[in-house]
Motif scaffolding. Structure first.
Motif, PDB file in Angstrom:
ATOM      1  N   GLU A  60       0.849  -1.196   0.000  1.00  0.00           N
ATOM      2  CA  GLU A  60       0.000   0.000   0.000  1.00  0.00           C
ATOM      3  C   GLU A  60       0.885   1.247   0.000  1.00  0.00           C
ATOM      4  O   GLU A  60       1.923   1.283   0.673  1.00  0.00           O
ATOM      5  N   VAL A  61       0.474   2.246  -0.758  1.00  0.00           N
ATOM      6  CA  VAL A  61       1.129   3.550  -0.805  1.00  0.00           C
ATOM      7  C   VAL A  61       0.038   4.603  -0.736  1.00  0.00           C
ATOM      8  O   VAL A  61      -0.947   4.537  -1.486  1.00  0.00           O
ATOM      9  N   ALA A  62       0.192   5.574   0.146  1.00  0.00           N
ATOM     10  CA  ALA A  62      -0.832   6.618   0.275  1.00  0.00           C
ATOM     11  C   ALA A  62      -0.276   7.790   1.067  1.00  0.00           C
ATOM     12  O   ALA A  62       0.716   7.648   1.805  1.00  0.00           O
ATOM     13  N   PRO A  63      -0.895   8.979   0.929  1.00  0.00           N
ATOM     14  CA  PRO A  63      -0.540  10.076   1.822  1.00  0.00           C
ATOM     15  C   PRO A  63      -0.758   9.672   3.280  1.00  0.00           C
ATOM     16  O   PRO A  63      -1.600   8.815   3.585  1.00  0.00           O
ATOM     17  N   THR A  64      -0.014  10.282   4.175  1.00  0.00           N
ATOM     18  CA  THR A  64      -0.029   9.871   5.570  1.00  0.00           C
ATOM     19  C   THR A  64      -1.421   9.929   6.180  1.00  0.00           C
ATOM     20  O   THR A  64      -1.838   9.000   6.893  1.00  0.00           O
ATOM     21  N   ASP A  65      -2.182  10.993   5.917  1.00  0.00           N
ATOM     22  CA  ASP A  65      -3.515  11.094   6.520  1.00  0.00           C
ATOM     23  C   ASP A  65      -4.443   9.999   6.004  1.00  0.00           C
ATOM     24  O   ASP A  65      -5.300   9.507   6.740  1.00  0.00           O
ATOM     25  N   VAL A  66      -4.264   9.576   4.748  1.00  0.00           N
ATOM     26  CA  VAL A  66      -5.098   8.501   4.203  1.00  0.00           C
ATOM     27  C   VAL A  66      -4.756   7.176   4.870  1.00  0.00           C
ATOM     28  O   VAL A  66      -5.644   6.386   5.215  1.00  0.00           O
ATOM     29  N   VAL A  67      -3.476   6.917   5.075  1.00  0.00           N
ATOM     30  CA  VAL A  67      -3.073   5.667   5.724  1.00  0.00           C
ATOM     31  C   VAL A  67      -3.655   5.569   7.125  1.00  0.00           C
ATOM     32  O   VAL A  67      -4.123   4.498   7.549  1.00  0.00           O
ATOM     33  N   PHE A  68      -3.670   6.675   7.853  1.00  0.00           N
ATOM     34  CA  PHE A  68      -4.151   6.637   9.237  1.00  0.00           C
ATOM     35  C   PHE A  68      -5.671   6.701   9.341  1.00  0.00           C
ATOM     36  O   PHE A  68      -6.233   6.187  10.315  1.00  0.00           O
ATOM     37  N   ASN A  69      -6.326   7.297   8.373  1.00  0.00           N
ATOM     38  CA  ASN A  69      -7.778   7.462   8.462  1.00  0.00           C
ATOM     39  C   ASN A  69      -8.568   6.508   7.570  1.00  0.00           C
ATOM     40  O   ASN A  69      -9.692   6.131   7.919  1.00  0.00           O
TER      41      ASN A  69
END
Length: 351
Positions: free
Chosen positions: A258-267
């Motif tokens: 998985e690769v995503a912006p930090t806020d997307v990974v956490f939310n």
């Protein structure tokens, strides 16, 4: 300049990534020893042991951003960092720096790459020469590479030590005369001495106390702003990565899942492995919480599972997961995940 209805329109091209990885693989091969070869003559079937440490990683790193690489021990994240720093060349795949492949670079360009990409290691005591004074640990490489004349080495090292929060008067000391946090600051100063554009931080705060971790992380952020640095921040701790990263890369058994912006990974984590890692993070909430560790252990890279490597531990595993390797599929802008659940009608609609 193009025009639309008589009005000039300015077109801006997306800047090329500072670093590009395409199909990076790293395999370690242990050949059959003499005893094994003799046994093969008698009918045994001993074969060379092959460890697939990194198995087909694609990644773009833009200038000025911080990318966190997260996964359990043995997932290949440190090996990937060493490939990027050219400490351990890739077995297969291409590494491009500033738009040019390493194999196509001239000798001066390859030297610029070696200086422009530096690495900070996990254990500061093991990565510093115990027989060298700090003055030489930090100042030797910039003098050798002509960044600073030998006559100005002391002044140059003193300035770097101030920038990382160390007293220049300590430049004549040896590594064993410093605390763990101070030694890590020496490692940071050594990396900065060559004026890099990209720094690979391999578990750079894992060996430090929690209070010292916060100080070093804040130092990384300050240096990023001051020198316009790009970081590849490798860690097994999602909480640490979330504090410093713009994007997060989740690795499992040598692959990016998985690769995503930090806020997307956490939310809005998509991959079950990412969700499991987040579920293990400690929180400050006082409500009762059922702690559920990830089932099973990380499989051996000598004999990785067929299909999706995570399927033996995944609570949502399907028969397809054991037979077919999921592709890293784009779900939204900047967000990609490798999971067969995204192909189900309900999940595909939500993605």
């Amino acid at each position: 300049m193009p025009q639309l209805a008589g009005i000039p329109v300015t077109t801006t091209a997306t800047p090329a990534p500072l670093l590009q990885l395409r199909g990076i693989e790293k395999r370690f091969v242990q050949p059959v020893d003499v005893a094994g070869r003799i046994a093969n003559l008698l009918g045994a079937n001993n074969r060379a042991a092959v460890v697939h440490a990194v198995a087909g990683v694609d990644l773009d790193v833009r200038a000025g951003e911080v990318i966190g690489v997260v996964g359990e021990s043995g997932c290949g994240k440190s090996t990937l960092g060493r490939v990027i720093a050219d400490i351990s060349p890739a077995t297969e795949g291409e590494v491009s720096y500033q738009g040019k492949r390493l194999q196509d670079m001239t000798a001066p360009e390859r030297r610029a790459y070696a200086l422009g990409v530096q690495m900070i290691f996990q254990n500061p005591m093991a990565s510093l020469n115990p027989r060298m004074r700090v003055l030489d640990i930090i100042g030797e490489a910039p003098v050798v590479h002509g960044i600073v004349p030998a006559a100005k080495k002391t002044e140059y090292v003193g300035g770097l030590m101030r920038q990382v929060g160390l007293d220049p008067d300590y430049a004549q000391r040896y590594p064993h005369q410093f605390s763990g946090g101070q030694r890590q600051r020496i490692g940071i100063a050594r990396a900065l001495a060559l004026k890099p554009r990209l720094i690979v931080c391999d578990e750079a705060v894992a060996a430090l106390d929690v209070s010292i971790q916060a100080q070093v992380l804040n130092l990384f952020l300050e240096l990023r702003r001051e020198f316009d640095l790009t970081y590849l921040f490798i860690s097994h701790n999602l909480g640490v990565v979330g504090h410093v990263s713009d994007r997060v890369v989740i690795m499992y058994l040598g692959r990016v899942v998985e690769v995503a912006p930090t806020d997307v990974v956490f939310n809005r984590p998509n991959h079950p492995y990412t969700q499991a890692l987040l579920a293990e993070l400690p929180t400050l909430e006082t409500t009762r919480r059922a702690y559920q560790p990830i089932k099973g252990e990380l499989p051996s890279p000598l004999r990785p599972p067929t299909g999706c490597s995570f399927h033996p531990r995944c609570p949502h595993a399907m028969p397809r997961c054991a037979a077919e390797l999921p592709a890293l599929r784009t779900l939204a802008d900047g967000h990609a995940s490798a999971c067969h659940l995204n192909d189900l009608p309900s999940n595909a609609a939500s993605a």
